[in-house]
Design a protein around this motif. Structure first.
Motif, PDB file in Angstrom:
ATOM      1  N   GLU A  66       0.824  -1.356   0.096  1.00 30.53           N
ATOM      2  CA  GLU A  66       0.094  -0.046   0.069  1.00 30.53           C
ATOM      3  C   GLU A  66       0.710   1.156   0.058  1.00 30.53           C
ATOM      4  O   GLU A  66       0.432   2.184  -0.622  1.00 30.53           O
ATOM      5  CB  GLU A  66      -0.705   0.068   1.180  1.00 30.53           C
ATOM      6  CG  GLU A  66      -2.104  -1.037   1.138  1.00 30.53           C
ATOM      7  CD  GLU A  66      -2.592  -1.229   2.458  1.00 30.53           C
ATOM      8  OE1 GLU A  66      -3.911  -2.192   2.354  1.00 30.53           O
ATOM      9  OE2 GLU A  66      -2.554  -0.566   3.361  1.00 30.53           O
ATOM     10  N   ALA A  67       1.808   1.401   0.772  1.00 31.49           N
ATOM     11  CA  ALA A  67       2.834   2.425   0.870  1.00 31.49           C
ATOM     12  C   ALA A  67       3.391   2.642  -0.692  1.00 31.49           C
ATOM     13  O   ALA A  67       3.662   3.845  -0.855  1.00 31.49           O
ATOM     14  CB  ALA A  67       3.906   2.094   2.108  1.00 31.49           C
ATOM     15  N   PHE A  68       3.698   1.678  -1.397  1.00 36.31           N
ATOM     16  CA  PHE A  68       4.166   1.630  -2.757  1.00 36.31           C
ATOM     17  C   PHE A  68       3.283   1.965  -3.562  1.00 36.31           C
ATOM     18  O   PHE A  68       3.429   2.376  -5.029  1.00 36.31           O
ATOM     19  CB  PHE A  68       5.002   0.650  -3.120  1.00 36.31           C
ATOM     20  CG  PHE A  68       6.393   0.461  -2.680  1.00 36.31           C
ATOM     21  CD1 PHE A  68       7.475   1.526  -2.841  1.00 36.31           C
ATOM     22  CD2 PHE A  68       6.803  -0.410  -1.940  1.00 36.31           C
ATOM     23  CE1 PHE A  68       8.609   1.529  -2.611  1.00 36.31           C
ATOM     24  CE2 PHE A  68       8.247  -0.579  -1.466  1.00 36.31           C
ATOM     25  CZ  PHE A  68       9.081   0.258  -1.894  1.00 36.31           C
ATOM     26  N   GLY A  69       1.847   2.167  -3.282  1.00 37.68           N
ATOM     27  CA  GLY A  69       0.991   2.473  -4.293  1.00 37.68           C
ATOM     28  C   GLY A  69       0.511   1.003  -5.121  1.00 37.68           C
ATOM     29  O   GLY A  69       0.059   1.490  -6.386  1.00 37.68           O
ATOM     30  N   ILE A  70       0.974  -0.041  -4.817  1.00 37.73           N
ATOM     31  CA  ILE A  70       0.793  -1.241  -5.652  1.00 37.73           C
ATOM     32  C   ILE A  70      -0.859  -1.632  -5.453  1.00 37.73           C
ATOM     33  O   ILE A  70      -1.276  -1.818  -4.485  1.00 37.73           O
ATOM     34  CB  ILE A  70       1.624  -2.364  -5.085  1.00 37.73           C
ATOM     35  CG1 ILE A  70       3.020  -2.016  -5.273  1.00 37.73           C
ATOM     36  CG2 ILE A  70       1.151  -3.606  -5.752  1.00 37.73           C
ATOM     37  CD1 ILE A  70       4.178  -2.881  -4.573  1.00 37.73           C
ATOM     38  N   VAL A  71      -1.383  -1.726  -6.705  1.00 38.77           N
ATOM     39  CA  VAL A  71      -2.650  -2.209  -6.674  1.00 38.77           C
ATOM     40  C   VAL A  71      -2.871  -3.727  -6.550  1.00 38.77           C
ATOM     41  O   VAL A  71      -1.835  -4.458  -7.278  1.00 38.77           O
ATOM     42  CB  VAL A  71      -3.261  -1.826  -8.286  1.00 38.77           C
ATOM     43  CG1 VAL A  71      -4.752  -2.417  -8.503  1.00 38.77           C
ATOM     44  CG2 VAL A  71      -3.180  -0.513  -8.600  1.00 38.77           C
TER      45      VAL A  71
END
Length: 188
Positions: A66-71
Motif C-alpha cells: 500500500e505504501a508503494f501504491g501497488i494495486v
C-alpha cells in the motif's frame, strides 16, 4: 550501484541462504540470456534482485504494498507472500537505483507469470526454478530443457508451480493460468 555493491547491500537484508539463491538465479539468468540472445546485464541484475523483498515478514507485506501504491488483487490480499515480487520491483528502483522497466517487469512476474511475458520475464521465471541451489524431482530434465527450449521449460515450471499450489490447497493466481494458457495456444 554496481553488481558487487548490490550483493553487499543484499547481504545486509537477506539471509545467507536467500543471498546464495539470488546469486544462483542471477548467474543462471545470465547464462540463459546468453543462450537465447537476451541482454545479459539485465538478466543478471533482475535475477539478483528478484527476491529482495522475500524476507519481509508476511504481516508487513500488505502495508508495504500500500505504501508503494501497488494495486492488489483479491488473490494477493489473501496470499500476501505473492506481493514480495511487486515490492521487490519497487525496492530495485528505490534502494538499488535501477531505472529499467524491463527489469522491473521481470522481477514483478517472477512468482506468478503473466500474459505476454518477455524473453527476460521468461528467463527470470525459469532461472528462479532451476538455479543450482534448487533440489526437487525432475530438476535435471528441466535444467537441460531450459537450455534448449525456454518456452517448454516455462510451461513445465508453470505446471510444477500450479501442481504445488493445488497440493497445498492454495489459491491459483489468474496470471499464472493466463501465462500457461498462452503458451499452450501458441503451440497449436
Amino acid at each position: 550501484m554496481d553488481y558487487e555493491q548490490m550483493i553487499a547491500q543484499l547481504s545486509k537484508i537477506l539471509t545467507p541462504k536467500r543471498l546464495r539463491h539470488s546469486i544462483g538465479v542471477s548467474e543462471t539468468a545470465e547464462e540463459l540470456a546468453g543462450i537465447f540472445g537476451c541482454d545479459r546485464g539485465k538478466a543478471r541484475v533482475a535475477g539478483l534482485l528478484h527476491d529482495v523483498a522475500r524476507e519481509i515478514p508476511v504481516d508487513e507485506l500488505l502495508s508495504r504494498a500500500e505504501a508503494f501504491g501497488i494495486v492488489m488483487s483479491d488473490i494477493e490480499r489473501a496470499e500476501p507472500i505473492l506481493l514480495h515480487a511487486s515490492i521487490a520491483a519497487k525496492l530495485a528502483q528505490s534502494n538499488f537505483c535501477i531505472d529499467d522497466a524491463e527489469i522491473f517487469q521481470a522481477i514483478r512476474l517472477h512468482t506468478i507469470g503473466g500474459l505476454h511475458m518477455s524473453l527476460l520475464d521468461k528467463i527470470i521465471y525459469v532461472a528462479d526454478a532451476i538455479e543450482p541451489g534448487r533440489q526437487f524431482g525432475e530438476l535435471e530434465e528441466l535444467r537441460a530443457i531450459a537450455r534448449i527450449d525456454l518456452d517448454k521449460a516455462l510451461l513445465m515450471t508453470l505446471d510444477q508451480s500450479i501442481q504445488y499450489i493445488l497440493e497445498r490447497g492454495g489459491l491459483l493466481h489468474p496470471a499464472t493460468i493466463e501465462a500457461r494458457n498462452e503458451l499452450l495456444t501458441k503451440k497449436t
